[in-house]
Design a protein around this motif. Structure first.
Motif, mmCIF file in Angstrom:
data_model
loop_
_atom_site.group_PDB
_atom_site.id
_atom_site.type_symbol
_atom_site.label_atom_id
_atom_site.label_comp_id
_atom_site.label_asym_id
_atom_site.label_seq_id
_atom_site.Cartn_x
_atom_site.Cartn_y
_atom_site.Cartn_z
ATOM 1 N N SER A 1 0.832 -1.314 0.017
ATOM 2 C CA SER A 1 -0.030 0.140 -0.242
ATOM 3 C C SER A 1 0.906 1.304 -0.094
ATOM 4 O O SER A 1 0.176 2.433 -0.239
ATOM 5 N N VAL A 2 2.155 1.059 0.122
ATOM 6 C CA VAL A 2 2.975 2.256 0.150
ATOM 7 C C VAL A 2 3.407 2.699 -1.215
ATOM 8 O O VAL A 2 3.778 2.241 -1.916
ATOM 9 N N ARG A 3 2.980 4.078 -1.452
ATOM 10 C CA ARG A 3 3.595 4.718 -2.809
ATOM 11 C C ARG A 3 3.818 6.232 -2.404
ATOM 12 O O ARG A 3 3.308 6.839 -1.407
ATOM 13 N N ASP A 4 4.438 6.846 -3.536
ATOM 14 C CA ASP A 4 4.371 8.210 -3.638
ATOM 15 C C ASP A 4 3.141 8.867 -3.794
ATOM 16 O O ASP A 4 2.206 8.354 -4.370
ATOM 17 N N VAL A 5 3.154 10.123 -2.876
ATOM 18 C CA VAL A 5 1.664 10.790 -2.885
ATOM 19 C C VAL A 5 1.948 12.168 -2.782
ATOM 20 O O VAL A 5 3.206 12.687 -2.614
ATOM 21 N N GLU A 6 1.278 13.032 -3.317
ATOM 22 C CA GLU A 6 1.279 14.561 -3.153
ATOM 23 C C GLU A 6 -0.071 15.212 -2.886
ATOM 24 O O GLU A 6 -1.071 14.723 -3.113
ATOM 25 N N PHE A 7 0.013 16.480 -2.153
ATOM 26 C CA PHE A 7 -0.885 17.209 -1.667
ATOM 27 C C PHE A 7 -0.631 18.608 -2.176
ATOM 28 O O PHE A 7 0.335 19.118 -2.266
ATOM 29 N N VAL B 1 4.336 11.997 7.754
ATOM 30 C CA VAL B 1 4.798 10.992 7.138
ATOM 31 C C VAL B 1 4.383 9.649 8.226
ATOM 32 O O VAL B 1 3.782 8.587 7.625
ATOM 33 N N GLY B 2 4.177 9.786 9.472
ATOM 34 C CA GLY B 2 3.773 8.580 10.330
ATOM 35 C C GLY B 2 2.162 8.354 10.037
ATOM 36 O O GLY B 2 1.725 7.179 9.984
ATOM 37 N N GLU B 3 1.447 9.370 9.622
ATOM 38 C CA GLU B 3 0.076 9.099 9.415
ATOM 39 C C GLU B 3 -0.217 8.439 8.093
ATOM 40 O O GLU B 3 -1.078 7.455 7.896
ATOM 41 N N LEU B 4 0.695 8.809 7.193
ATOM 42 C CA LEU B 4 0.683 8.020 5.936
ATOM 43 C C LEU B 4 1.114 6.748 5.742
ATOM 44 O O LEU B 4 0.401 5.860 5.378
ATOM 45 N N TYR B 5 2.221 6.162 6.402
ATOM 46 C CA TYR B 5 2.971 5.340 6.181
ATOM 47 C C TYR B 5 3.274 4.110 7.393
ATOM 48 O O TYR B 5 3.776 3.196 7.612
ATOM 49 N N ALA B 6 2.886 4.822 8.714
ATOM 50 C CA ALA B 6 3.127 3.841 9.957
ATOM 51 C C ALA B 6 2.332 3.235 10.501
ATOM 52 O O ALA B 6 1.089 3.740 10.876
ATOM 53 N N PRO B 7 2.616 2.002 10.900
ATOM 54 C CA PRO B 7 3.478 1.282 10.009
ATOM 55 C C PRO B 7 2.617 0.213 9.075
ATOM 56 O O PRO B 7 1.512 0.155 9.299
ATOM 57 N N THR B 8 3.164 -0.758 8.420
ATOM 58 C CA THR B 8 2.484 -1.705 7.667
ATOM 59 C C THR B 8 2.968 -2.962 8.001
ATOM 60 O O THR B 8 3.961 -3.343 7.601
ATOM 61 N N ASN C 1 -2.364 4.619 4.100
ATOM 62 C CA ASN C 1 -3.448 5.166 3.419
ATOM 63 C C ASN C 1 -3.001 6.126 2.432
ATOM 64 O O ASN C 1 -3.131 7.400 2.647
ATOM 65 N N PRO C 2 -2.707 5.837 1.019
ATOM 66 C CA PRO C 2 -1.995 7.106 0.274
ATOM 67 C C PRO C 2 -3.212 7.883 -0.503
ATOM 68 O O PRO C 2 -3.272 8.788 -0.806
ATOM 69 N N ASN C 3 -4.551 7.484 0.237
ATOM 70 C CA ASN C 3 -5.537 8.298 -0.397
ATOM 71 C C ASN C 3 -6.158 9.235 0.807
ATOM 72 O O ASN C 3 -7.220 9.639 0.299
ATOM 73 N N LEU C 4 -5.563 9.328 1.575
ATOM 74 C CA LEU C 4 -5.679 10.220 2.604
ATOM 75 C C LEU C 4 -5.814 11.698 2.054
ATOM 76 O O LEU C 4 -5.206 11.962 1.048
ATOM 77 N N GLU C 5 -6.785 12.646 2.607
ATOM 78 C CA GLU C 5 -6.997 13.929 2.101
ATOM 79 C C GLU C 5 -6.589 14.850 2.951
ATOM 80 O O GLU C 5 -6.323 14.387 4.272
ATOM 81 N N ALA C 6 -5.941 16.065 2.752
ATOM 82 C CA ALA C 6 -5.407 16.933 3.931
ATOM 83 C C ALA C 6 -6.675 17.520 4.768
ATOM 84 O O ALA C 6 -7.732 17.618 4.216
ATOM 85 N N GLU C 7 -6.208 17.513 5.933
ATOM 86 C CA GLU C 7 -7.032 18.330 6.702
ATOM 87 C C GLU C 7 -7.583 19.812 6.422
ATOM 88 O O GLU C 7 -6.635 20.432 6.196
#
Length: 773
Positions: free
Chosen positions: A464-470, A502-509, A531-537
């Protein structure tokens, strides 16, 4: 211990009362006043929001602030969140806390949180490592202000500004300045010394500031515990604290309009902890921790007061900040040893995180007037890259020898990740109707890119880990209208945002092997996933205010409503909910429908409303008073309260300044309401680590502090104070919020009188002596 503290406090009071007699002559005149460093709470900050407070060095010195908690002690609606092992780890502003409050020093953002479990919060305090004595101003911004602070300024921001050489020097000519300050704080048994040296020789200005602190754990209200070890321990665990902080700056003056400067910061803080409250449970015979928190900064800055058509002033900065936090826990265990026949045995857990921030920014200002319309424009752009890394090593020893039975490099909490950000902003203040009406409007655009690296230390079995951008545009607008010379009203509305950490996006799998009941086939399913599909708060902040200001009187009242969307929290999910799986631990097997796993998710909306009051009254040339009060309430979209909301609190202060301005005395009374159960109880938890019903609530309390200062000679100054004068026993909500009752929870648990170790210090005192010339 408690008796001696009381006696010493009374001795300090006697010294204050005897030293501050009106008969003191002023034959030696007041102490030398610093040219620019005398920043007060009335100074205008960098933010354009209508509700912000600047705490200058004058207040920090008078109130004898030794840390961030002291610095914001008399600002209702603001608190420190300090459940981390390394001390202060973030601010709570209007109920939002942690990474939802932006923290910067000279424009550089603090390290982000890495650990995702709030009751453990291993590295939350990595955001700190700034000594309060190196600061000339702390600006507390209430409400979103992404224009000034960028991502993270969702509920507010804390902007630190460090001291400069010119703060201490005469406006022109060669000059030198030397100051030595030493002090003692009884509640932590801390001895501190700060030495400051500044110089101007020709076109070169320089400054070196060094602060050394040596102390122990902060006391609770209790001075002894019937139970020495275990969860029932009533006093805090023993801690030996040390810190060293160096701030150095050199500026080269290029003519009358340009300045080129170099800056360096060196910060080292260590805690040696005897974790007695954890001894006894889990087979621990002893449990000790050695924690280190390091911060290094190197930078260059250039400013030019050009006053040309494109801009009046330009400032370019380039900095690197390296933050390292390490927690080494050593346990002497009576069970669970390998080999099992060698009991007791030593185990160690080594956790470390490192973050490197590179940033460069270009900022401009321009002010002009066209007829009856005035403009005050600021604009700029910035680039930064943060590298986030983590490592964990568990070592098992053969008995109590130095021989190892196993050395395990645990999977990283987060992958090594590069976080690259770009931003551009513009804000204009307009002054109309002979300056009776002022308007401000700003726009900012941010883009953040995350590039995680998978390696042997961070294996992603979930894929599930991948590059993301906001990317996010944010804006702010406001108006201030003077009804009369003394009365004005103001309003503002703004959009804030926070990109995930980074912790919210990737920690841990993680994943585990389970058996599909229908087929008997073994499959690997998720335990936790990114969850690379997270949206910014995001936030939408609106606020209305009224001010009444005359020569000797000022009062302001404001009401606000802040709505937050896409809140990020750790939640439980079900993978393949229509399939039965069997999972076994030893001989114990469980059949479930689907497989549960943890993942960060955008869980809903939160609305926070409140009222704040701020007032000052110059009663006479010698007497002045201040009042501050804040009330907030927060509600989730399902009707549940927001537990992190602080109880209503207020401060009433009275100050006397001698006619010669040689000495002063201030008394502050702080009152806070109790945290009510209905304001902390949830019907359902959208955060896996938050209890539905808290085990402990903070009580209502009223605390009085008395402090003062005297210029003994022209260069010798004494500050002294008694805090919690009437020895009130009380608890702070941010400190007891995550504390659980019982022995089934690994972290933050208490039994019996154990909650006492989370109480605030009783009567205590501080004293400092400074000498300057």
């Amino acid at each position: 211990m408690r008796t001696s503290s009381t006696v010493l406090s009374l001795a300090v009071a006697a010294t204050l009362l005897s030293a501050f007699r009106p008969s003191i002559a002023a034959e030696e005149g007041p102490a030398r006043q610093l040219n620019k460093i005398k920043v007060t709470a009335d100074e205008e900050g960098r933010s354009a929001v209508g509700n912000d407070t600047v705490v200058g060095v004058t207040e920090l010195e008078q109130e004898q602030a030794q840390n961030f908690e002291d610095a914001i002690r008399y600002i209702p609606g603001v608190s420190i969140v300090d459940m981390g092992r390394f001390g202060d780890n973030g601010f709570n502003i209007r109920g939002l806390e942690g990474d939802r409050v932006a923290v910067t020093v000279d424009g550089l953002s603090f390290a982000e949180s890495v650990e995702t479990t709030p009751a453990y919060e291993f590295f939350r305090a990595g955001r700190g490592s700034i000594d309060v004595d190196s600061l000339k101003a702390i600006e507390i911004v209430k409400g979103a202000d992404s224009i000034t602070a960028g991502s993270g300024a969702l509920g507010g921001a804390v902007l630190f500004t460090t001291k400069d050489p010119f703060d201490y020097l005469s406006p022109t000519g060669n000059d030198s300045y030397l100051r030595v300050k030493t002090g003692y704080t009884s509640s932590t048994d801390e001895l501190m010394t700060t030495a400051t040296l500044a110089n101007r020789t020709g076109p070169v200005e320089s400054m070196v500031l060094y602060t050394r602190r040596r102390g122990h754990e902060a006391e609770s209200w209790y001075d002894s515990s019937p139970i020495e070890t275990g969860s029932g321990r009533r006093t805090p665990d023993p801690i030996d604290r040390e810190s060293d902080n160096v701030l150095a700056k050199v500026d080269f003056l290029i003519g009358d309009a340009q300045r080129l400067g170099l800056v360096g910061e060196y910060s080292r803080a260590t805690n040696e902890i005897n974790n007695l409250s954890r001894v006894g449970g889990l087979g621990y015979l002893t449990r000790r921790a050695n924690d280190d928190n390091d911060r290094d900064r190197y930078g260059v800055r250039y400013s030019w007061d050009a006053e040309i058509a494109l801009f009046d002033s330009l400032e370019w900065t380039a900095d690197r900040v390296e933050t390292k936090s390490r927690g080494l826990t050593t346990i002497l265990a009576g069970t669970g040893c390998v080999p099992q026949n060698v009991v007791p045995c030593v185990r160690s857990e080594d956790r470390a995180t490192e973050q490197v921030l590179d940033r460069t920014a270009l900022d401009f200002t321009k002010a002009w007037r066209a007829g009856n319309v005035g403009h005050d424009l600021v604009y700029g752009l910035a680039w930064q890259q943060r590298d986030v890394d983590f490592v964990a090593v568990d070592t098992r020893y053969i008995g109590t020898t130095s021989g190892t039975s196993s050395v395990t490099v645990d999977p990283d909490q987060v992958p090594n990740t590069d976080v690259t950000s770009y931003c551009a902003y513009l804000r204009d203040r307009l002054y109309l109707l002979n300056d009776r009406l002022s308007l401000h409007a700003g726009l900012r655009y941010d883009r953040t890119e995350y590039s995680p690296k998978l390696d042997a230390q961070f294996v992603d079995p979930t894929g599930s880990v991948r590059d993301v951008e906001f990317s996010a545009p944010t804006w702010q607008a406001g108006a201030n209208f003077k009804l009369t010379a003394e009365h004005s009203v103001w309003a503002q509305v703004g959009r804030g945002f926070r990109a995930p950490t980074v912790g919210e996006l990737y920690a841990p799998t993680q994943s585990s092997i389970v058996t599909e009941v229908a087929t008997g086939r073994q499959v690997s399913l998720w335990d936790s996933a990114s969850n690379p599909n997270l949206e910014a708060e995001k936030s939408l902040n609106t606020e209305l205010g009224y001010r009444w200001q005359s020569d000797g009187f000022q009062v302001g009242v404001s009401a606000y409503r802040d709505k937050y969307t896409n809140f990020i929290q750790i939640d439980q999910f079900i993978q393949n909910p229509d399939t039965q799986y069997r999972s076994c631990t030893g001989s114990n097997c469980v059949v479930t429908l689907g497989k549960q796993y943890l993942m960060a998710a955008n869980v809903g909306e939160v609305t926070v409303k409140g009222v704040e009051v701020e007032g000052r009254w110059l009663i006479s040339q010698q007497w002045s008073a201040r009042l501050a009060w804040a009330y907030s309430e927060g509600e989730k979209d399902n009707g549940d309260p927001l537990p992190s909301i602080l109880p209503a609190a207020g401060v009433l202060g009275l100050r006397y300044q001698s006619p010669t301005q040689r000495w002063s005395v201030t008394g502050n009374v702080t009152h806070a309401e109790a945290k009510k159960l209905k304001d902390a109880t949830l019907s359902e938890s959208t955060d896996f680590f938050t209890s539905l019903v808290p085990d402990y609530l903070s009580n209502a309390y009223t605390v009085m502090d008395l402090f003062g200062d005297i210029n003994i000679t022209k260069g010798l100054r004494l500050n002294a104070g008694i805090y919690n004068v009437f020895d009130e026993k009380y608890y702070l909500w941010p400190r007891v919020r995550f504390v659980n009752e019982g022995t089934t929870t690994l972290y933050g648990y208490v039994t019996g009188d154990g909650i006492g170790r989370y109480s605030e210090p009783g009567r205590n005192f501080r004293v400092s002596l400074s000498w300057q010339f």
